[in-house]
Scaffold this motif. Structure first.
Motif, PDB file in Angstrom:
ATOM      1  N   PRO A  97      27.567  25.905   6.227  1.00 41.24           N
ATOM      2  CA  PRO A  97      26.346  26.317   5.513  1.00 41.24           C
ATOM      3  C   PRO A  97      26.623  27.173   4.276  1.00 41.24           C
ATOM      4  O   PRO A  97      27.455  28.080   4.302  1.00 41.24           O
ATOM      5  CB  PRO A  97      25.575  27.126   6.568  1.00 41.24           C
ATOM      6  CG  PRO A  97      26.093  26.652   7.890  1.00 41.24           C
ATOM      7  CD  PRO A  97      27.538  26.330   7.651  1.00 41.24           C
ATOM      8  N   ARG A  98      25.874  26.894   3.223  1.00 46.53           N
ATOM      9  CA  ARG A  98      25.950  27.674   1.981  1.00 46.53           C
ATOM     10  C   ARG A  98      25.575  29.134   2.229  1.00 46.53           C
ATOM     11  O   ARG A  98      26.131  30.050   1.597  1.00 46.53           O
ATOM     12  CB  ARG A  98      25.009  27.040   0.937  1.00 46.53           C
ATOM     13  CG  ARG A  98      24.695  27.892  -0.298  1.00 46.53           C
ATOM     14  CD  ARG A  98      25.924  28.113  -1.161  1.00 46.53           C
ATOM     15  NE  ARG A  98      25.617  28.813  -2.387  1.00 46.53           N
ATOM     16  CZ  ARG A  98      25.447  30.140  -2.483  1.00 46.53           C
ATOM     17  NH1 ARG A  98      25.558  30.902  -1.407  1.00 46.53           N
ATOM     18  NH2 ARG A  98      25.185  30.687  -3.653  1.00 46.53           N
ATOM     19  N   GLU A  99      24.667  29.399   3.158  1.00 46.08           N
ATOM     20  CA  GLU A  99      24.204  30.778   3.381  1.00 46.08           C
ATOM     21  C   GLU A  99      25.239  31.659   4.070  1.00 46.08           C
ATOM     22  O   GLU A  99      25.023  32.863   4.229  1.00 46.08           O
ATOM     23  CB  GLU A  99      22.893  30.791   4.181  1.00 46.08           C
ATOM     24  CG  GLU A  99      22.939  30.078   5.519  1.00 46.08           C
ATOM     25  CD  GLU A  99      22.495  28.630   5.438  1.00 46.08           C
ATOM     26  OE1 GLU A  99      22.064  28.092   6.479  1.00 46.08           O
ATOM     27  OE2 GLU A  99      22.577  28.026   4.335  1.00 46.08           O
ATOM     28  N   TRP A 100      26.382  31.093   4.429  1.00 49.27           N
ATOM     29  CA  TRP A 100      27.451  31.907   4.990  1.00 49.27           C
ATOM     30  C   TRP A 100      28.176  32.738   3.933  1.00 49.27           C
ATOM     31  O   TRP A 100      28.836  33.717   4.266  1.00 49.27           O
ATOM     32  CB  TRP A 100      28.476  31.012   5.701  1.00 49.27           C
ATOM     33  CG  TRP A 100      28.027  30.510   7.043  1.00 49.27           C
ATOM     34  CD1 TRP A 100      26.787  30.601   7.608  1.00 49.27           C
ATOM     35  CD2 TRP A 100      28.841  29.798   7.990  1.00 49.27           C
ATOM     36  NE1 TRP A 100      26.770  29.999   8.836  1.00 49.27           N
ATOM     37  CE2 TRP A 100      28.009  29.497   9.101  1.00 49.27           C
ATOM     38  CE3 TRP A 100      30.172  29.392   8.006  1.00 49.27           C
ATOM     39  CZ2 TRP A 100      28.490  28.805  10.225  1.00 49.27           C
ATOM     40  CZ3 TRP A 100      30.644  28.707   9.110  1.00 49.27           C
ATOM     41  CH2 TRP A 100      29.812  28.420  10.211  1.00 49.27           C
ATOM     42  N   TRP A 101      28.094  32.347   2.678  1.00 50.24           N
ATOM     43  CA  TRP A 101      28.843  33.046   1.646  1.00 50.24           C
ATOM     44  C   TRP A 101      28.318  34.476   1.509  1.00 50.24           C
ATOM     45  O   TRP A 101      27.108  34.707   1.440  1.00 50.24           O
ATOM     46  CB  TRP A 101      28.701  32.352   0.308  1.00 50.24           C
ATOM     47  CG  TRP A 101      29.051  30.895   0.311  1.00 50.24           C
ATOM     48  CD1 TRP A 101      29.449  30.109   1.368  1.00 50.24           C
ATOM     49  CD2 TRP A 101      29.007  30.025  -0.823  1.00 50.24           C
ATOM     50  NE1 TRP A 101      29.660  28.830   0.965  1.00 50.24           N
ATOM     51  CE2 TRP A 101      29.394  28.736  -0.373  1.00 50.24           C
ATOM     52  CE3 TRP A 101      28.688  30.218  -2.165  1.00 50.24           C
ATOM     53  CZ2 TRP A 101      29.465  27.641  -1.225  1.00 50.24           C
ATOM     54  CZ3 TRP A 101      28.757  29.124  -3.022  1.00 50.24           C
ATOM     55  CH2 TRP A 101      29.147  27.850  -2.560  1.00 50.24           C
ATOM     56  N   GLN A 102      29.228  35.445   1.430  1.00 51.32           N
ATOM     57  CA  GLN A 102      28.807  36.842   1.393  1.00 51.32           C
ATOM     58  C   GLN A 102      29.508  37.649   0.304  1.00 51.32           C
ATOM     59  O   GLN A 102      30.727  37.522   0.115  1.00 51.32           O
ATOM     60  CB  GLN A 102      29.069  37.520   2.748  1.00 51.32           C
ATOM     61  CG  GLN A 102      28.195  36.994   3.878  1.00 51.32           C
ATOM     62  CD  GLN A 102      28.294  37.866   5.107  1.00 51.32           C
ATOM     63  OE1 GLN A 102      29.329  38.471   5.385  1.00 51.32           O
ATOM     64  NE2 GLN A 102      27.205  37.946   5.866  1.00 51.32           N
ATOM     65  N   LEU A 103      28.735  38.486  -0.364  1.00 47.68           N
ATOM     66  CA  LEU A 103      29.282  39.495  -1.263  1.00 47.68           C
ATOM     67  C   LEU A 103      29.538  40.768  -0.477  1.00 47.68           C
ATOM     68  O   LEU A 103      28.875  41.037   0.525  1.00 47.68           O
ATOM     69  CB  LEU A 103      28.308  39.788  -2.408  1.00 47.68           C
ATOM     70  CG  LEU A 103      27.987  38.648  -3.363  1.00 47.68           C
ATOM     71  CD1 LEU A 103      27.071  39.156  -4.484  1.00 47.68           C
ATOM     72  CD2 LEU A 103      29.253  38.037  -3.957  1.00 47.68           C
ATOM     73  N   ALA A 104      30.490  41.546  -0.943  1.00 51.33           N
ATOM     74  CA  ALA A 104      30.822  42.825  -0.318  1.00 51.33           C
ATOM     75  C   ALA A 104      30.631  43.940  -1.341  1.00 51.33           C
ATOM     76  O   ALA A 104      31.083  43.815  -2.487  1.00 51.33           O
ATOM     77  CB  ALA A 104      32.268  42.815   0.187  1.00 51.33           C
ATOM     78  N   CYS A 105      29.971  45.006  -0.922  1.00 55.67           N
ATOM     79  CA  CYS A 105      29.726  46.162  -1.797  1.00 55.67           C
ATOM     80  C   CYS A 105      30.051  47.452  -1.053  1.00 55.67           C
ATOM     81  O   CYS A 105      30.075  47.485   0.185  1.00 55.67           O
ATOM     82  CB  CYS A 105      28.257  46.199  -2.240  1.00 55.67           C
ATOM     83  SG  CYS A 105      27.735  44.793  -3.238  1.00 55.67           S
ATOM     84  N   THR A 106      30.309  48.490  -1.804  1.00 51.65           N
ATOM     85  CA  THR A 106      30.458  49.819  -1.210  1.00 51.65           C
ATOM     86  C   THR A 106      29.074  50.298  -0.769  1.00 51.65           C
ATOM     87  O   THR A 106      28.041  49.752  -1.189  1.00 51.65           O
ATOM     88  CB  THR A 106      31.032  50.801  -2.230  1.00 51.65           C
ATOM     89  OG1 THR A 106      30.074  50.984  -3.285  1.00 51.65           O
ATOM     90  CG2 THR A 106      32.356  50.299  -2.795  1.00 51.65           C
ATOM     91  N   PRO A 107      29.002  51.351   0.061  1.00 46.63           N
ATOM     92  CA  PRO A 107      27.695  51.896   0.443  1.00 46.63           C
ATOM     93  C   PRO A 107      26.867  52.349  -0.760  1.00 46.63           C
ATOM     94  O   PRO A 107      25.637  52.384  -0.690  1.00 46.63           O
ATOM     95  CB  PRO A 107      28.064  53.084   1.340  1.00 46.63           C
ATOM     96  CG  PRO A 107      29.394  52.719   1.917  1.00 46.63           C
ATOM     97  CD  PRO A 107      30.105  51.995   0.808  1.00 46.63           C
ATOM     98  N   GLU A 108      27.545  52.643  -1.879  1.00 44.04           N
ATOM     99  CA  GLU A 108      26.833  53.056  -3.099  1.00 44.04           C
ATOM    100  C   GLU A 108      26.361  51.859  -3.923  1.00 44.04           C
ATOM    101  O   GLU A 108      25.727  52.032  -4.965  1.00 44.04           O
ATOM    102  CB  GLU A 108      27.744  53.934  -3.960  1.00 44.04           C
ATOM    103  CG  GLU A 108      28.145  55.259  -3.318  1.00 44.04           C
ATOM    104  CD  GLU A 108      29.181  55.116  -2.223  1.00 44.04           C
ATOM    105  OE1 GLU A 108      29.109  55.910  -1.239  1.00 44.04           O
ATOM    106  OE2 GLU A 108      30.029  54.196  -2.322  1.00 44.04           O
ATOM    107  N   GLY A 109      26.677  50.641  -3.468  1.00 43.33           N
ATOM    108  CA  GLY A 109      26.203  49.453  -4.156  1.00 43.33           C
ATOM    109  C   GLY A 109      27.155  48.873  -5.182  1.00 43.33           C
ATOM    110  O   GLY A 109      26.791  47.929  -5.903  1.00 43.33           O
ATOM    111  N   GLU A 110      28.384  49.374  -5.280  1.00 44.78           N
ATOM    112  CA  GLU A 110      29.346  48.828  -6.227  1.00 44.78           C
ATOM    113  C   GLU A 110      29.978  47.553  -5.650  1.00 44.78           C
ATOM    114  O   GLU A 110      30.444  47.537  -4.509  1.00 44.78           O
ATOM    115  CB  GLU A 110      30.453  49.845  -6.512  1.00 44.78           C
ATOM    116  CG  GLU A 110      29.974  51.106  -7.212  1.00 44.78           C
ATOM    117  CD  GLU A 110      31.110  52.088  -7.433  1.00 44.78           C
ATOM    118  OE1 GLU A 110      32.246  51.813  -6.956  1.00 44.78           O
ATOM    119  OE2 GLU A 110      30.874  53.127  -8.067  1.00 44.78           O
TER     120      GLU A 110
END
Length: 298
Positions: free
Chosen positions: A200-213
């Motif tokens: 599934p395409r919806e498996w792709w994930q971005l990762a950010c710091t808790p501050e949103g970076e």
């Protein structure tokens, strides 16, 4: 020596492919892969198979994406060269090898013979890679808990992140694409590959710091053989913090939580940081691979 006959197989004579020895245990390694008989070619002498090649692609591919099985009988290296040289499918060769193959005289000789034949057919080594296989017996690595993961439905955003990741990369395939057409080409090829996966395409994930970076992205996936680590990438400004490990751990958990009984993975042998991350996360090396491409492309 009698004349060599090279031809493709069909459903009716596909069994001929299995008449050669398999010193590198490629058949076992590719047990979950499906090969189409019409993409399998053999070289015959007096009706006996003396060389063989299996080209492979996904179920929807109109032409093969690589050749991942190539063998020839003892004394028939020239037949193997001719089999490769005359193939209508001039694609990347993935030479599949046992882990630590150079330490065993038998697998060393077999691996070197195949590389020699590929070179004579006009190919050069692009990269050597480790192949990994996590199973539940390996245990799940603890999540570091430093990052936040979110889905991202916009391909343009994913493409931008890939451009940033590939602006400074150790990956040989990405570097080859950059040499051909710049970072944009490398990123687009990566994105196209993600879409090639049947998962599934919806498996792709971005990762950010808790501050949103933004830190990077990970792609949990299924390829045609099963669950795999599709991609791990950290943007250059976030490197040096060990975040690739966090991404790999999350990717492992993501697939395990969805029932994966094994998870495949791979990285370039020269990518020492990523190889160390796989080891730390409990992904053992099960095979090695050498990727060869047309010399004119290198």
């Amino acid at each position: 020596m009698t004349e060599l006959v090279i031809r493709a197989l069909s459903e009716s004579d596909a069994h001929l492919f299995d008449t050669l020895p398999d010193p590198l245990d490629v058949g076992l390694a590719l047990a979950l892969a499906t090969h189409r008989p019409e993409w399998e070619r053999v070289a015959l002498r007096d009706g006996k198979v003396v060389a063989r090649g299996a080209w492979w692609g996904g179920p929807d591919d109109e032409s093969p994406v690589n050749i991942n099985w190539f063998d020839f009988a003892e004394g028939e290296e020239a037949a193997g060269v001719e089999l490769l040289r005359t193939s209508p499918h001039q694609v990347e060769y993935e030479l599949n090898l046992p882990a630590g193959w150079r330490a065993d005289p038998v697998t060393l000789a077999a691996g070197e013979a195949r590389m020699r034949a590929a070179a004579a057919a006009g190919m050069k080594i692009l990269v050597e890679r480790y192949q990994y296989r996590w199973t539940p017996e390996c245990g799940l690595p603890k999540r570091p808990g430093r990052l936040r993961f979110t889905t991202e439905p916009d391909d343009a955003v994913i493409l931008d992140v890939l451009c940033r990741v590939h602006s400074a990369t150790l990956d040989a395939h990405a570097l080859h694409a950059i040499a051909e057409g710049g970072v944009d080409q490398a990123a687009q090829e990566e994105l196209d590959f993600f879409h090639w996966y049947p998962s599934p395409r919806e498996w792709w994930q971005l990762a950010c710091t808790p501050e949103g970076e933004l830190v990077g992205l990970h792609i949990p996936a299924h390829n045609q053989s099963g669950p795999c680590i599709g991609f791990i990438g950290v943007v250059p400004e976030q490197r040096g913090h060990g975040y690739a490990y966090d991404l790999l751990v999350e990717c492992t958990h993501f697939l395990a939580e969805r029932g994966a009984q094994f998870i495949g993975g791979a990285t370039d042998q020269g990518n020492f940081p990523m190889a160390a991350n796989f080891a730390k996360a409990g992904h053992p090396i099960v095979r090695e691979r050498i990727n060869l491409i047309a010399a004119a492309q290198h």
